[in-house]
Design an enzyme around this catalytic site. Structure first.
Site, PDB file in Angstrom:
ATOM      1  N   CYS A 156       0.826  -1.210   0.000  1.00 12.39           N
ATOM      2  CA  CYS A 156       0.000   0.000   0.000  1.00 12.39           C
ATOM      3  C   CYS A 156       0.859   1.259   0.000  1.00 12.39           C
ATOM      4  O   CYS A 156       0.492   2.284  -0.572  1.00 12.39           O
ATOM      5  CB  CYS A 156      -0.941   0.010   1.189  1.00 12.39           C
ATOM      6  N   HIS A 300      -1.608   1.477   7.654  1.00  8.56           N
ATOM      7  CA  HIS A 300      -1.923   1.444   6.232  1.00  8.56           C
ATOM      8  C   HIS A 300      -1.633   2.810   5.617  1.00  8.56           C
ATOM      9  O   HIS A 300      -1.532   3.815   6.331  1.00  8.56           O
ATOM     10  CB  HIS A 300      -3.404   1.097   6.071  1.00  8.56           C
ATOM     11  N   ASN A 320      -8.450   4.728  -0.286  1.00  7.42           N
ATOM     12  CA  ASN A 320      -7.800   3.498   0.158  1.00  7.42           C
ATOM     13  C   ASN A 320      -7.309   2.723  -1.071  1.00  7.42           C
ATOM     14  O   ASN A 320      -8.106   2.420  -1.963  1.00  7.42           O
ATOM     15  CB  ASN A 320      -8.818   2.654   0.940  1.00  7.42           C
TER      16      ASN A 320
END
Length: 360
Positions: A156, A300, A320
């Site tokens: 990520c 994250h 996201n």
């Protein structure tokens, strides 16, 4: 056998916890003294002089000590995390902020990578290979960060940086991807500001990033180039920091700071791409901040899309890299693909800002 590098994680943890406990004790004492001074039945010039000395000098000095204790506790926390990751990388036990779908942690990559390696990178269990179509869409709609679907790799940090650059300057991405006559792609990345051309075969890992329909995309090509750049294996991009992604993608010098406020974030976004790191999940660290919102993925990285006034207050829109829509978890939570957050929500859930100057 556990291998330890540099420092004892448990010792750092214990020291940091002592700092926090001491700060809380000092804060309680300060409040008690403040109440006693205010309630004391003492009048006259000496009493007034004492109260002024307390409010103008002594109480602020105590507050400064409190701040120093808490700041140093945070430094110890971060050093303990870094130390745990370093030890874990050599086979020892420690904090692992990777995962699948991945999170935003990982080791410092500033001195790694920068090479084009022959052949395919090692799939490392993320296969099989999926053929890339002869043409891949590179229009603005295809380069929208909402079109990134992370899937099974813990990268990520890379995809948030990549999506943020594409949002800020989609033409830069097009200029740095070349389809060759033999069907291979050449992606231009950077090492210490110098261009490095990475040529990749037209096949990508099945568990790697795709578009929301599950098809290979421009991000799949970039991800494979990054796997070559950082060592020659998809495992080499499992865990990291978006600042390192920004440096490798753009060649510019990135920054990494605390979350600040939304006004600061708006200014950063006006200057170039911005990605964010979220706070921790409940863990072994006894006084670390944790995400407060069930929609937010802990540990994250997210893409910053907009910071603007909505409903009478400044809000931030974050994306996201897991992709658009719902991401229902076993615990019943939904880690949504994008969301608007107030400043309070932002500060409760994010702790790191990664930024880089615009390539426009």
């Amino acid at each position: 056998m556990r291998t330890m590098f540099g420092a004892d994680v448990e010792a750092l943890t214990g020291l940091g916890s002592s700092f926090v406990e001491s700060a809380e004790t000092l804060e309680t004492a300060r409040r008690q003294v403040d109440g006693i001074v205010a309630a004391a039945g003492w009048v006259g010039p000496d009493a007034e002089e004492f109260r002024q000395d307390w409010s103008r000098r002594l109480a602020p000095a105590l507050a400064s000590c409190l701040g120093a204790l808490r700041d140093n506790a945070e430094v110890l926390r971060r050093n303990a995390e870094d130390q745990a990751r370093t030890s874990a990388a050599d086979g020892g036990s420690g904090l692992d902020r990777g995962g699948a779908p991945g999170t935003g942690g990982g080791g410092d990559r500033s001195g790694d990578g920068g090479k084009d390696r022959p052949g395919n990178p090692d799939l490392s269990g993320h296969g099989p290979w999926v053929d890339v179509p002869p043409t891949i869409p590179l229009d603005d709609a295809a380069l929208d960060p909402n079109m990134i679907n992370q899937q099974g790799l813990g990268d990520c940090w890379l995809l948030a940086g990549l999506g943020a650059v594409a949002r800020d300057d989609p033409q830069f991405i097009r200029d740095h991807m070349q389809l060759n006559a033999d069907g291979t792609w050449t992606v231009t990345m950077y090492k210490d500001g110098d261009p490095v051309e990475i040529t990749v075969e037209p096949e990508v890992a099945q568990d790697g990033v795709m578009d929301p329909s599950g098809n290979p995309s421009w991000a799949s090509i970039y991800e494979k180039a990054a796997a070559e750049y950082w060592g020659g294996s998809y495992d080499d991009i499992d865990g990291g920091y978006s600042s390192d992604a920004f440096a490798a993608i753009t060649g510019a010098t990135p920054s990494q700071t605390g979350e600040g406020n939304l006004s600061d974030l708006k200014d950063r976004l006006a200057d170039g791409p911005v990605a964010l790191g979220t706070e921790d999940e409940p863990s072994w660290w006894p006084f670390g901040d944790e995400v407060d919102d069930a929609r937010v993925v802990p540990n994250h990285a997210y893409i910053v899309d907009k910071v603007e006034e909505r409903d009478g207050e400044l809000k931030v829109h974050v994306i996201n890299p897991w992709g658009p829509g719902a991401h229902l978890q076993n615990d019943g939570s939904d880690k949504v693909g994008d969301m608007w957050l107030t400043e309070k929500q932002y500060k409760e859930n994010f702790d790191t800002v990664y930024a880089v100057p615009s390539t426009r």
